[in-house]
Enzyme design. Structure first.
Site, PDB file in Angstrom:
ATOM      1  N   HIS A   1      -7.869  43.118 -30.812  1.00 57.24           N
ATOM      2  CA  HIS A   1      -8.425  44.486 -30.627  1.00 57.24           C
ATOM      3  C   HIS A   1      -7.845  44.305 -28.555  1.00 57.24           C
ATOM      4  O   HIS A   1      -7.930  45.519 -27.976  1.00 57.24           O
ATOM      5  CB  HIS A   1      -9.589  44.621 -30.353  1.00 57.24           C
ATOM      6  CG  HIS A   1      -9.927  45.100 -31.738  1.00 57.24           C
ATOM      7  ND1 HIS A   1     -11.022  46.296 -32.034  1.00 57.24           N
ATOM      8  CD2 HIS A   1      -9.316  46.227 -32.179  1.00 57.24           C
ATOM      9  CE1 HIS A   1     -10.998  46.757 -33.257  1.00 57.24           C
ATOM     10  NE2 HIS A   1      -9.835  46.557 -33.528  1.00 57.24           N
TER      11      HIS A   1
ATOM     12  N   THR B   1     -18.462  24.342 -23.089  1.00 58.84           N
ATOM     13  CA  THR B   1     -18.677  25.257 -23.786  1.00 58.84           C
ATOM     14  C   THR B   1     -17.512  26.921 -24.266  1.00 58.84           C
ATOM     15  O   THR B   1     -17.829  28.021 -24.979  1.00 58.84           O
ATOM     16  CB  THR B   1     -20.406  25.998 -23.207  1.00 58.84           C
ATOM     17  OG1 THR B   1     -19.071  26.265 -21.544  1.00 58.84           O
ATOM     18  CG2 THR B   1     -20.826  25.448 -22.802  1.00 58.84           C
TER      19      THR B   1
ATOM     20  N   CYS C   1     -13.435  23.304 -23.013  1.00 61.71           N
ATOM     21  CA  CYS C   1     -14.571  23.055 -22.092  1.00 61.71           C
ATOM     22  C   CYS C   1     -15.905  22.261 -23.018  1.00 61.71           C
ATOM     23  O   CYS C   1     -16.040  22.676 -24.609  1.00 61.71           O
ATOM     24  CB  CYS C   1     -14.778  23.500 -20.812  1.00 61.71           C
ATOM     25  SG  CYS C   1     -15.532  25.254 -20.818  1.00 61.71           S
TER      26      CYS C   1
ATOM     27  N   ASP D   1     -11.663  19.615 -20.628  1.00 63.75           N
ATOM     28  CA  ASP D   1     -11.794  19.009 -19.544  1.00 63.75           C
ATOM     29  C   ASP D   1     -12.722  18.061 -20.202  1.00 63.75           C
ATOM     30  O   ASP D   1     -12.521  17.540 -21.893  1.00 63.75           O
ATOM     31  CB  ASP D   1     -13.025  19.585 -18.537  1.00 63.75           C
ATOM     32  CG  ASP D   1     -14.093  19.872 -19.647  1.00 63.75           C
ATOM     33  OD1 ASP D   1     -14.231  19.060 -20.801  1.00 63.75           O
ATOM     34  OD2 ASP D   1     -15.474  20.367 -19.365  1.00 63.75           O
TER      35      ASP D   1
ATOM     36  N   HIS E   1      -5.442  50.761 -28.561  1.00 66.31           N
ATOM     37  CA  HIS E   1      -5.837  49.795 -27.912  1.00 66.31           C
ATOM     38  C   HIS E   1      -5.073  48.847 -26.689  1.00 66.31           C
ATOM     39  O   HIS E   1      -5.806  48.562 -25.461  1.00 66.31           O
ATOM     40  CB  HIS E   1      -5.926  47.890 -29.341  1.00 66.31           C
ATOM     41  CG  HIS E   1      -7.218  48.862 -29.611  1.00 66.31           C
ATOM     42  ND1 HIS E   1      -7.945  48.499 -29.758  1.00 66.31           N
ATOM     43  CD2 HIS E   1      -6.563  48.477 -31.650  1.00 66.31           C
ATOM     44  CE1 HIS E   1      -9.588  48.842 -31.317  1.00 66.31           C
ATOM     45  NE2 HIS E   1      -7.722  48.868 -32.108  1.00 66.31           N
TER      46      HIS E   1
HETATM   47  C1  RB5 Z   1     -19.351  20.004 -17.682  1.00 65.21           C
HETATM   48  O1  RB5 Z   1     -20.782  19.220 -18.119  1.00 65.21           O
HETATM   49  C2  RB5 Z   1     -19.430  21.371 -18.492  1.00 65.21           C
HETATM   50  O2  RB5 Z   1     -20.311  21.638 -17.557  1.00 65.21           O
HETATM   51  C3  RB5 Z   1     -18.454  21.609 -18.958  1.00 65.21           C
HETATM   52  O3  RB5 Z   1     -17.844  21.346 -19.818  1.00 65.21           O
HETATM   53  C4  RB5 Z   1     -18.010  23.268 -19.451  1.00 65.21           C
HETATM   54  O4  RB5 Z   1     -19.082  23.530 -20.293  1.00 65.21           O
HETATM   55  C5  RB5 Z   1     -18.303  24.446 -18.228  1.00 65.21           C
HETATM   56  O5  RB5 Z   1     -18.542  25.880 -18.552  1.00 65.21           O
END
Ligand code: RB5
Length: 148
Positions: free
Chosen positions: A98, A67, A65, A8, A133
């Protein structure tokens, strides 16, 4: 290897560094976007890479993204995907050895570029161990069949 990559808006710079690394290692990279800094919806790119991996259009996928969570959750909705968020090389190694994960995800707001590169290299260099596994991975995939 042919590697699909998706992200993203939060991950444009990190993606560029990862693509550079992958190409330097001789991989062919298919970029499924986004390539715009405008705020976008990560499920679109998670799904695109998930479908590309499952169809065989690419061998493996990498998703980034903020996170790594949202985009991997989206990819995991595509049948056949096993995407794992890895913020360290040990988890990345285990997700291959695994869990036979076919998509690696991480967060551009969580890991720095050098750590992300180490995670990617470890993930790509680790083979699935099979054996006991395999049975466990099969059990995971059986859950999808129950959803039909
Ligand atoms: C975008 O602001 C953020 O929500 C996205 O990049 C991600 O972390 C979502 O899981």
């Amino acid at each position: 290897m042919r590697i699909g990559i998706g992200n993203d808006h939060s991950a444009l710079e990190l993606k560029a560094e990862i693509i550079e690394l992958l190409e330097a290692r001789g991989h062919e990279v298919v970029d499924y976007g986004t390539n715009s800094a405008e705020s976008c919806d990560y499920p679109i790119y998670g799904e695109k890479v998930g479908r590309a991996v499952v169809s065989g259009e690419v061998d493996k996928g990498i998703l980034i993204c903020g996170t790594g969570l949202g985009i991997s959750l989206a990819a995991n909705k595509v049948k056949g995907v096993r995407a794992a968020v890895c913020s360290d090389p040990f988890t990345a190694k285990m997700s291959r050895a695994h869990n036979d994960c076919n998509i690696l995800a991480f967060g551009a707001r969580v890991v720095g570029a050098e750590l992300a590169k180490m995670i990617v290299e470890t993930w790509l260099d680790t083979e699935f161990e099979g054996g006991r596994h395999q049975r466990r991975v099969d059990l995971i995939m059986d859950i999808e069949k129950k959803e039909d």
